[in-house]
Design an enzyme around this catalytic site. Structure first.
Site, short mmCIF file in Angstrom:
data_model
loop_
_atom_site.label_atom_id
_atom_site.label_comp_id
_atom_site.label_asym_id
_atom_site.label_seq_id
_atom_site.Cartn_x
_atom_site.Cartn_y
_atom_site.Cartn_z
N TYR A 150 77.49 23.42 94.36
CA TYR A 150 76.87 22.15 93.95
C TYR A 150 76.43 21.36 95.18
O TYR A 150 75.28 20.94 95.29
CB TYR A 150 77.83 21.32 93.10
N GLY A 181 77.59 8.71 95.12
CA GLY A 181 78.94 9.27 95.00
C GLY A 181 79.38 9.17 93.56
O GLY A 181 78.57 9.26 92.63
P1 NDP Z 1 74.05 13.68 83.12
O1 NDP Z 1 74.76 14.94 82.80
O2 NDP Z 1 74.42 12.44 82.39
O3 NDP Z 1 72.47 13.90 83.00
C1 NDP Z 1 71.86 15.08 83.46
C2 NDP Z 1 70.45 15.19 82.93
O4 NDP Z 1 69.87 16.38 83.45
C3 NDP Z 1 70.41 15.29 81.40
O5 NDP Z 1 69.39 14.44 80.93
C4 NDP Z 1 70.05 16.74 81.14
O6 NDP Z 1 69.22 16.83 79.99
C5 NDP Z 1 69.23 17.09 82.38
N1 NDP Z 1 69.22 18.52 82.63
C6 NDP Z 1 70.26 19.31 83.03
N2 NDP Z 1 69.87 20.59 83.08
C7 NDP Z 1 68.56 20.62 82.71
C8 NDP Z 1 67.60 21.65 82.57
N3 NDP Z 1 67.90 22.94 82.81
N4 NDP Z 1 66.34 21.33 82.17
C9 NDP Z 1 66.03 20.05 81.92
N5 NDP Z 1 66.88 19.02 82.05
C10 NDP Z 1 68.14 19.31 82.44
O7 NDP Z 1 74.27 13.48 84.70
P2 NDP Z 1 73.81 12.31 85.72
O8 NDP Z 1 72.90 11.35 85.09
O9 NDP Z 1 75.03 11.82 86.37
O10 NDP Z 1 73.05 13.21 86.79
C11 NDP Z 1 71.68 13.06 87.11
C12 NDP Z 1 71.47 13.61 88.51
O11 NDP Z 1 72.24 12.87 89.45
C13 NDP Z 1 71.88 15.07 88.70
O12 NDP Z 1 70.92 15.70 89.52
C14 NDP Z 1 73.22 14.98 89.40
O13 NDP Z 1 73.50 16.12 90.16
C15 NDP Z 1 73.01 13.76 90.24
N6 NDP Z 1 74.22 13.06 90.67
C16 NDP Z 1 75.19 12.66 89.78
C17 NDP Z 1 76.31 11.98 90.23
C18 NDP Z 1 77.42 11.57 89.33
O14 NDP Z 1 78.57 11.37 89.83
N7 NDP Z 1 77.19 11.37 88.04
C19 NDP Z 1 76.46 11.60 91.64
C20 NDP Z 1 75.40 12.09 92.48
C21 NDP Z 1 74.33 12.75 92.00
P3 NDP Z 1 69.36 17.93 78.83
O15 NDP Z 1 70.79 18.40 78.82
O16 NDP Z 1 68.94 17.21 77.60
O17 NDP Z 1 68.40 19.00 79.24
C1 8X3 Z 2 78.11 13.97 92.16
C2 8X3 Z 2 79.15 13.30 93.01
O1 8X3 Z 2 81.25 13.65 94.38
O2 8X3 Z 2 81.16 14.70 92.18
O3 8X3 Z 2 77.08 14.45 92.92
O4 8X3 Z 2 79.87 15.59 93.98
S1 8X3 Z 2 80.39 14.38 93.40
#
Ligand code: NDP
Ligand code: 8X3
Length: 252
Positions: A150, A181
């Site tokens: 990841y 984060g």
């Molecule tokens: P969520 O799981 O709440 O949202 C993820 C979104 O990504 C969903 O809308 C999902 O839609 C979509 N998604 C996942 N796989 C696919 C796919 N194959 N095709 C199309 N859409 C896809 O997570 P977050 O909002 O927290 O995450 C959003 C981004 O932020 C990600 O890139 C994550 O890595 C990043 N992030 C998150 C953090 C956290 O702690 N939450 C911290 C740092 C970064 P659906 O399933 O409907 O396709």
């Molecule tokens: C999501 C934050 O710290 O779980 O990117 O990797 S962490």
């Protein structure tokens, strides 16, 4: 004239919060994700006239191509591509990891982001305006146990974002990498294969970032004057910081 943002992963978390915030500021939205019902719900809530939805999997090049081709004329001038769709799967050590999970993270977080970016960028360059905003992570800069693939996908996103800036020099196109984060969304539920109880434990006793916090940062980044490029924003909740170097004793 209203500006347009295309958001991948708008069905949940950061993407959904960004959709709501940009909509409330008068933007037109192209909302994407795999869960049609959630996109339809959001479209109804935010107003069908200003919201186009596209149901597709970012890992599938053909689906990406078809979805972009089907964007109605009135939504085609895309000002922001928010490459937000992404996921973590598992938190175990590399030597025990599931290779399919690694592949899914690579296909989604890296290849999906590439497909979207490569398809939209020429449209931005032709118009002489645009902004690519990527969702990286603190995991792209800082290692932690179980972060293995990841974190590595997010390190890719970080360096790709910087490299994009160099290629786009002179075009006026902006590129930003947002690196959050700990933030509470469906992220940990997905990471732990749907185990909501295990996911809740990640946030127990903490005050994590919220999707609205991230949406506000995205909006701030996008609303700087046209000559200002925010290269990256690394953000943690106050309750989070770095750990010690870890040293094992009486072993290697
Ligand atoms: P969520 O799981 O709440 O949202 C993820 C979104 O990504 C969903 O809308 C999902 O839609 C979509 N998604 C996942 N796989 C696919 C796919 N194959 N095709 C199309 N859409 C896809 O997570 P977050 O909002 O927290 O995450 C959003 C981004 O932020 C990600 O890139 C994550 O890595 C990043 N992030 C998150 C953090 C956290 O702690 N939450 C911290 C740092 C970064 P659906 O399933 O409907 O396709
Ligand atoms: C999501 C934050 O710290 O779980 O990117 O990797 S962490």
């Amino acid at each position: 004239m209203a500006k347009t943002i295309l958001i991948t992963g708008a069905t949940s978390g950061f993407g959904k919060a960004a959709a709501e915030l940009f909509s409330s500021n008068g933007w037109k939205l192209i909302l994407t994700g795999r869960r049609r019902d959630r996109l339809q719900e959001l479209q109804e809530k935010l107003g069908a006239a200003n919201v186009h939805i596209a149901v597709f999997d970012v890992r599938d090049r053909q689906q990406v191509e078809a979805a972009i081709q089907e964007i109605p004329r009135e939504f085609q001038d895309i000002d922001i591509l928010l490459n937000n769709a992404g996921l973590a799967l598992g938190l175990g050590p590399a030597q025990e990891a599931d290779l399919d999970e690694w592949e899914t993270m690579v296909d989604t977080n890296i290849k999906g982001l590439l497909y979207m970016t490569r398809r939209i960028l020429p449209m931005m360059v032709a118009r002489g305006t645009g902004h690519v905003i990527n969702l990286g992570s603190v995991a792209g800069s800082w290692p932690y146990p179980g972060g293995n693939t990841y974190g590595a996908t997010k390190a890719f996103v970080q360096q790709f974002s910087r490299n994009l800036r160099t290629d786009l020099q002179g075009t006026g196109i902006r590129v930003t990498n947002i690196e959050p984060g700990l933030a509470e969304s469906e992220f940990s539920i997905v990471r732990f294969g749907g185990d909501a109880e295990k996911a809740a434990k990640v946030y127990e006793g903490t005050r994590p970032l919220t999707p609205v916090d991230i949406a506000e940062i995205i909006y701030w980044t996008a609303s700087r004057p046209a000559h200002v490029n925010i290269n990256c924003v690394e953000v943690m909740p106050v309750c989070q910081s770095w750990g010690n170097f870890s040293i094992s004793r009486d072993s290697f």
